[in-house]
Design a protein around this motif. Structure first.
Motif, PDB file in Angstrom:
ATOM      1  N   LEU A 178     -14.038  19.635  24.318  1.00 34.86           N
ATOM      2  CA  LEU A 178     -14.549  20.392  25.466  1.00 34.86           C
ATOM      3  C   LEU A 178     -15.828  19.794  26.050  1.00 34.86           C
ATOM      4  O   LEU A 178     -16.785  19.512  25.308  1.00 34.86           O
ATOM      5  CB  LEU A 178     -14.849  21.846  25.060  1.00 34.86           C
ATOM      6  N   ASP A 179     -15.838  19.628  27.350  1.00 38.37           N
ATOM      7  CA  ASP A 179     -17.038  19.234  28.097  1.00 38.37           C
ATOM      8  C   ASP A 179     -17.680  17.938  27.584  1.00 38.37           C
ATOM      9  O   ASP A 179     -18.900  17.811  27.574  1.00 38.37           O
ATOM     10  CB  ASP A 179     -18.066  20.376  28.093  1.00 38.37           C
TER      11      ASP A 179
ATOM     12  N   TYR B 100     -18.450  10.372  30.740  1.00 41.36           N
ATOM     13  CA  TYR B 100     -17.823   9.043  30.805  1.00 41.36           C
ATOM     14  C   TYR B 100     -17.002   8.850  32.078  1.00 41.36           C
ATOM     15  O   TYR B 100     -16.330   9.780  32.538  1.00 41.36           O
ATOM     16  CB  TYR B 100     -16.916   8.854  29.581  1.00 41.36           C
TER      17      TYR B 100
ATOM     18  N   GLY C 266     -16.665  16.163  19.490  1.00 39.79           N
ATOM     19  CA  GLY C 266     -17.834  16.400  20.346  1.00 39.79           C
ATOM     20  C   GLY C 266     -18.206  17.873  20.272  1.00 39.79           C
ATOM     21  O   GLY C 266     -18.306  18.554  21.280  1.00 39.79           O
TER      22      GLY C 266
ATOM     23  N   GLY D 254     -20.831  19.592  19.648  1.00 39.91           N
ATOM     24  CA  GLY D 254     -22.097  20.164  20.115  1.00 39.91           C
ATOM     25  C   GLY D 254     -22.722  21.042  19.039  1.00 39.91           C
ATOM     26  O   GLY D 254     -22.762  20.666  17.866  1.00 39.91           O
TER      27      GLY D 254
ATOM     28  N   ASP E 223     -19.493  15.059  16.059  1.00 44.79           N
ATOM     29  CA  ASP E 223     -20.221  14.789  17.302  1.00 44.79           C
ATOM     30  C   ASP E 223     -20.963  13.469  17.140  1.00 44.79           C
ATOM     31  O   ASP E 223     -21.366  13.115  16.031  1.00 44.79           O
ATOM     32  CB  ASP E 223     -21.223  15.928  17.578  1.00 44.79           C
ATOM     33  N   ILE E 224     -21.151  12.776  18.244  1.00 44.95           N
ATOM     34  CA  ILE E 224     -21.855  11.491  18.230  1.00 44.95           C
ATOM     35  C   ILE E 224     -23.343  11.694  17.921  1.00 44.95           C
ATOM     36  O   ILE E 224     -24.009  10.780  17.448  1.00 44.95           O
ATOM     37  CB  ILE E 224     -21.654  10.770  19.589  1.00 44.95           C
TER      38      ILE E 224
ATOM     39  N   HIS F  11     -19.767  28.095  30.392  1.00 44.46           N
ATOM     40  CA  HIS F  11     -19.333  27.446  29.154  1.00 44.46           C
ATOM     41  C   HIS F  11     -18.730  28.458  28.176  1.00 44.46           C
ATOM     42  O   HIS F  11     -17.716  28.178  27.527  1.00 44.46           O
ATOM     43  CB  HIS F  11     -20.519  26.710  28.526  1.00 44.46           C
TER      44      HIS F  11
ATOM     45  N   PHE G  65     -28.385  13.008  23.712  1.00 40.30           N
ATOM     46  CA  PHE G  65     -28.047  14.204  22.924  1.00 40.30           C
ATOM     47  C   PHE G  65     -28.747  14.265  21.563  1.00 40.30           C
ATOM     48  O   PHE G  65     -28.619  15.253  20.855  1.00 40.30           O
ATOM     49  CB  PHE G  65     -26.532  14.347  22.764  1.00 40.30           C
TER      50      PHE G  65
ATOM     51  N   VAL H 204     -25.648   8.163  26.158  1.00 36.74           N
ATOM     52  CA  VAL H 204     -25.267   9.556  25.900  1.00 36.74           C
ATOM     53  C   VAL H 204     -25.736   9.983  24.509  1.00 36.74           C
ATOM     54  O   VAL H 204     -26.297  11.067  24.330  1.00 36.74           O
ATOM     55  CB  VAL H 204     -23.731   9.716  26.040  1.00 36.74           C
TER      56      VAL H 204
ATOM     57  N   ASP I  51     -18.650   9.304  16.628  1.00 32.97           N
ATOM     58  CA  ASP I  51     -18.132   9.304  17.991  1.00 32.97           C
ATOM     59  C   ASP I  51     -16.637   9.557  17.880  1.00 32.97           C
ATOM     60  O   ASP I  51     -16.017   9.227  16.858  1.00 32.97           O
ATOM     61  CB  ASP I  51     -18.450   7.992  18.717  1.00 32.97           C
ATOM     62  N   LEU I  52     -16.072  10.178  18.884  1.00 29.05           N
ATOM     63  CA  LEU I  52     -14.666  10.574  18.773  1.00 29.05           C
ATOM     64  C   LEU I  52     -13.735   9.367  18.714  1.00 29.05           C
ATOM     65  O   LEU I  52     -12.647   9.428  18.146  1.00 29.05           O
ATOM     66  CB  LEU I  52     -14.282  11.537  19.911  1.00 29.05           C
ATOM     67  N   GLU I  53     -14.182   8.243  19.261  1.00 30.64           N
ATOM     68  CA  GLU I  53     -13.367   7.026  19.255  1.00 30.64           C
ATOM     69  C   GLU I  53     -13.125   6.522  17.830  1.00 30.64           C
ATOM     70  O   GLU I  53     -12.165   5.799  17.585  1.00 30.64           O
ATOM     71  CB  GLU I  53     -14.052   5.923  20.080  1.00 30.64           C
TER      72      GLU I  53
ATOM     73  N   TYR J   1     -26.681  26.611  25.056  1.00 29.66           N
ATOM     74  CA  TYR J   1     -25.596  27.125  24.213  1.00 29.66           C
ATOM     75  C   TYR J   1     -26.060  28.221  23.258  1.00 29.66           C
ATOM     76  O   TYR J   1     -25.261  28.802  22.546  1.00 29.66           O
ATOM     77  CB  TYR J   1     -24.964  25.983  23.405  1.00 29.66           C
TER      78      TYR J   1
HETATM   79  N1  SAM Z   1     -17.941  20.494  22.966  1.00 31.38           N
HETATM   80  C1  SAM Z   1     -19.208  21.208  22.851  1.00 31.38           C
HETATM   81  C2  SAM Z   1     -19.126  22.515  23.555  1.00 31.38           C
HETATM   82  O1  SAM Z   1     -18.317  22.653  24.474  1.00 31.38           O
HETATM   83  O2  SAM Z   1     -19.896  23.421  23.215  1.00 31.38           O
HETATM   84  C3  SAM Z   1     -20.400  20.375  23.349  1.00 31.38           C
HETATM   85  C4  SAM Z   1     -20.364  19.938  24.809  1.00 31.38           C
HETATM   86  S1  SAM Z   1     -21.796  18.965  25.269  1.00 31.38           S
HETATM   87  C5  SAM Z   1     -21.889  19.102  27.026  1.00 31.38           C
HETATM   88  C6  SAM Z   1     -21.204  17.312  25.064  1.00 31.38           C
HETATM   89  C7  SAM Z   1     -21.229  16.856  23.604  1.00 31.38           C
HETATM   90  O3  SAM Z   1     -20.451  15.681  23.476  1.00 31.38           O
HETATM   91  C8  SAM Z   1     -22.609  16.533  23.065  1.00 31.38           C
HETATM   92  O4  SAM Z   1     -22.842  17.243  21.871  1.00 31.38           O
HETATM   93  C9  SAM Z   1     -22.545  15.023  22.828  1.00 31.38           C
HETATM   94  O5  SAM Z   1     -23.356  14.588  21.774  1.00 31.38           O
HETATM   95  C10 SAM Z   1     -21.073  14.826  22.552  1.00 31.38           C
HETATM   96  N2  SAM Z   1     -20.554  13.473  22.796  1.00 31.38           N
HETATM   97  C11 SAM Z   1     -20.789  12.681  23.858  1.00 31.38           C
HETATM   98  N3  SAM Z   1     -20.099  11.535  23.763  1.00 31.38           N
HETATM   99  C12 SAM Z   1     -19.387  11.608  22.610  1.00 31.38           C
HETATM  100  C13 SAM Z   1     -18.478  10.721  21.964  1.00 31.38           C
HETATM  101  N4  SAM Z   1     -18.174   9.541  22.490  1.00 31.38           N
HETATM  102  N5  SAM Z   1     -17.947  11.102  20.784  1.00 31.38           N
HETATM  103  C14 SAM Z   1     -18.279  12.302  20.248  1.00 31.38           C
HETATM  104  N6  SAM Z   1     -19.133  13.180  20.819  1.00 31.38           N
HETATM  105  C15 SAM Z   1     -19.680  12.837  21.991  1.00 31.38           C
END
Ligand code: SAM
Length: 239
Positions: A143-144, A149, A71, A73, A92-93, A45, A16, A12, A129-131, A28
């Protein structure tokens, strides 16, 4: 089925930072170079962001409230949150996503700052990463992101996000109800080489169970749909 070679998270992150970044920055954004499907996802979205802001400002204003946008974005939520006066920590990751979000935030928040009094606080941006996020926030929003996962991983992510939140946690996810519908369209959601990522759907019951396990309950529910975009939105609070 398990993704072969490497965990979902590495796949992922790579997506991204590369093709996924190009694709989602466009979706976006506001430019016209999107196809019909992408335009529809952009609309869906935007509705999710709008509903989230509504949920968050329903009972009291956001001015001075600390919000973690996990996350983030390209900043679609972080920027309007800052406009509402929230103290936003956005992460964001993907480093590419964070850089774009920061650029957008400066453009949008500093440019028109004379129209917004008092001036908004620019979100604090971080590649993480959010973890791995730490600290405490009044509100946590994600969001999203869960769509990337499987439920086995989502459980831990939900638990960690809840541990960062003092008062509420807002999550959006693609509901499993539309599984077959979505399967048919998944090819259009992730076309070409970017097929390296796949979409995972989550049942509301599973998300609710993950929240209950850590002592949280769902207080509000929303549902957003367009032709190619489906999302459930839930607001959870300590039980
Ligand atoms: N939340 C934003 C929005 O709604 O506009 C972005 C949504 S986009 C579909 C998913 C985002 O989640 C990407 O920017 C991706 O890099 C991030 N992402 C994926 N896995 C992640 C993780 N484990 N921790 C943090 N960010 C993550």
């Amino acid at each position: 089925a398990e993704v072969v070679g490497g965990g979902d998270k590495e796949v992922v992150k790579d997506y991204f930072n590369n093709s996924g970044f190009q694709r989602w920055k466009k979706i976006y954004g506001e430019t016209d170079d999107v196809n019909r499907v992408q335009k529809d996802i952009r609309l869906g979205h935007a509705k999710t962001v709008e509903n989230t802001i509504k949920m968050l400002t329903d009972e009291s204003p956001l001015r001075g409230v600390t919000v973690c946008d996990a996350g983030c974005g390209t900043g679609s939520l972080s920027i309007p949150l800052a406009k509402e006066g929230a103290i936003v920590s956005a992460s964001d990751i993907s480093a590419a996503m964070v850089a774009e979000a920061e650029k957008q935030a400066k453009e949008q928040l500093l440019a028109g700052k004379d129209d917004l009094l008092p001036a908004p606080v620019i979100p604090k941006f971080e590649v993480s990463d959010l973890e791995s996020l730490e600290g405490k926030y009044h509100t946590v929003v994600c969001l999203d992101v869960l769509i990337h996962y499987p439920q086995s991983k989502a459980d831990g992510m939900i638990a960690h996000l809840a541990s960062l939140a003092e008062k509420r946690l807002i999550l959006s996810f693609a509901p499993k109800t539309f599984y077959y519908d979505l399967l048919k369209r998944v090819g259009e959601l992730f076309p070409g080489p970017s097929k390296a990522t796949r979409a995972y759907l989550h049942s509301e019951a599973d998300v609710e169970r993950a929240l209950q396990k850590v002592g949280w309950k769902i207080r509000k529910r929303g549902f957003i749909t367009t032709q190619f975009y489906f999302a459930k939105l839930v607001e959870a609070v300590p039980a």
